[in-house]
Scaffold this motif. Structure first.
Motif, PDB file in Angstrom:
ATOM      1  N   THR A  64      12.948 -73.122  -6.988  1.00  0.00           N
ATOM      2  CA  THR A  64      13.711 -72.217  -7.842  1.00  0.00           C
ATOM      3  C   THR A  64      12.913 -70.939  -8.007  1.00  0.00           C
TER       4      THR A  64
ATOM      5  N   SER B 189      16.845 -62.916 -10.154  1.00  0.00           N
ATOM      6  CA  SER B 189      18.280 -62.935 -10.456  1.00  0.00           C
ATOM      7  C   SER B 189      19.073 -62.374  -9.284  1.00  0.00           C
ATOM      8  N   ARG B 190      20.385 -62.631  -9.319  1.00  0.00           N
ATOM      9  CA  ARG B 190      21.244 -62.090  -8.265  1.00  0.00           C
ATOM     10  C   ARG B 190      21.269 -60.568  -8.295  1.00  0.00           C
TER      11      ARG B 190
ATOM     12  N   PRO C  68      17.631 -65.501  -4.685  1.00  0.00           N
ATOM     13  CA  PRO C  68      18.601 -66.086  -5.623  1.00  0.00           C
ATOM     14  C   PRO C  68      19.746 -66.799  -4.924  1.00  0.00           C
TER      15      PRO C  68
END
Length: 396
Positions: A189, A193-194, A317
């Motif tokens: 992970t 962020s996108r 992401p």
């Protein structure tokens, strides 16, 4: 996943790797695995192979991208930058210094050191292949995928063969490696962020268009230099030696650097630890276009590395989302097995065939391998043993 670390910890670990990781990008993956997976347990083999597979898919310096991502996973953005700077700085500084006439590593002594470091790379990569195979190919199906990937990588030499091997390995995994739950075990992970990913991808696309246009309109040498190295870093798959034809086209065929200067720098780059992309620093410092000197070297280094990192952060992401799909576990198990096969193919060519040229170099490689695997000697000590052995063989 282990608890997060600090930026200082990441810098210290990668500074050590930056002065001891000889042998090119494939060997670097072996050094990373030994230091970060086996010794420090920042990741397990499954996550590490997942990360390697991702970076093999992307253009740019694959081993540097793996190190950048490892630093980010350990200590965020600061850790990523610390990993890159610490791993790159030693060889970059030496390559820029060489551009000013520090012509070392020549003659029997220098040649012996270079040959000895090549032999060390054989032992490092062999250890990585052996260790990862035990974890990532524990059954017949995944062992078969690894063997098939090795064959593809050997027959279709180069980055294209590696990408095809990983793609086919993932498809084979989807068919052969499904588990009961079908999910990806031990997922990575990334703290991106996108929105940030989208900005990075947009920046990459904008620079690919803006730099050549600006160079043509303004005639500015610094912009032209940045454009040549940025395109080389953005368009090369596999990293390492694969970037050389693009650099040759960018600086030799344009007359910015002479063929003799290019070959001399490439020869010295073989003896340097860290990423081969630091060859760009030498070329930027010598270039007849742009600021030249230290400023030109730093500009070339930044331009050749930035595209790969923008692309890596841009896809992070979306990789997080992709990995959560029910079928992702099977695909990644197959792709991870393919990574083992690709490393095994690279162990043969170019690592083994370029380093082991007679019985004496084979014996030195065997000694280094036993020191790493049975005696558990630190890699930096094995580097010294290999270099000393290479010098001894050069004078015998």
């Amino acid at each position: 996943m282990p608890r997060p670390g600090t930026v200082g910890e990441v810098f210290a670990v990668f500074a050590k790797l930056g002065v001891t990781s000889f042998g090119g990008p494939v060997a670097h993956l072996g050094y990373f695995r030994d230091e970060l997976v086996t010794r420090r347990r920042w990741l397990d083999d499954e996550r590490y192979a997942d990360l390697v597979a991702l970076c093999q898919f992307l253009p740019g310096p694959a081993s540097s991208q793996v190190g950048f991502a490892m630093g980010m996973l350990r200590a965020g953005v600061g850790g990523a930058l610390a990993a890159f700077i610490a791993f790159t700085l030693p060889s970059a500084a030496l390559m820029i210094a060489f551009a000013f006439g520090a012509e070392f590593l020549r003659g029997p002594l220098g040649g012996g050191i270079i040959e000895g470091l090549k032999v060390v790379a054989v032992a490092i990569v062999a250890q990585a292949v052996w260790g990862m195979a035990k974890t990532l190919t524990p059954d017949r199906r995944r062992a078969g995928i690894a063997v098939a990937a090795a064959v593809i990588a050997v027959v279709a030499f180069g980055a294209a063969g590696q990408i095809v091997a990983i793609v086919l390995g993932g498809l084979a995994g989807l068919w052969l490696c499904r588990s009961k739950d079908g999910t990806a075990a031990g997922s990575l992970t990334f703290p991106v962020s996108r929105v940030v990913g989208g900005i990075c991808l947009a920046t990459l696309a904008m620079l690919l268009i803006a730099l050549p246009v600006s160079a043509a309109l303004t005639g500015n040498g610094a912009v032209a230099l940045a454009d040549a190295f940025f395109r080389a870093g953005a368009l090369v798959f596999g990293g390492g030696h694969v970037v050389l034809p693009l650099l040759d086209a960018g600086v030799v065929q344009t007359g910015w650097v002479t063929p003799e200067q290019f070959l001399a720098g490439y020869g010295v780059a073989q003896a340097m630890p860290g990423p081969l992309f630091t060859f760009a620093g030498y070329l930027g410092a010598l270039s007849g276009v742009g600021p030249g000197g230290v400023v030109g070297g730093v500009l070339a280094l930044a331009a050749v590395f930035v595209p790969g990192f923008l692309l890596l952060v841009g896809v992070m992401p979306f990789w997080n989302v992709l990995r959560a799909r029910p079928w992702a576990g099977a695909v990644l198990r197959g792709a991870s097995a393919s990574v083992v096969g690709i490393l095994a193919a690279a162990l043969y060519d170019p690592v083994f065939v370029s380093a082991v040229i007679d019985g004496w170099t084979f014996a030195l490689a065997l000694v280094c391998f036993v020191l790493l695997t049975s005696w558990r000697v630190a890699p930096w000590i094995v580097v010294l043993v290999g270099a000393a052995g290479g010098v001894l063989l050069a004078f015998v």
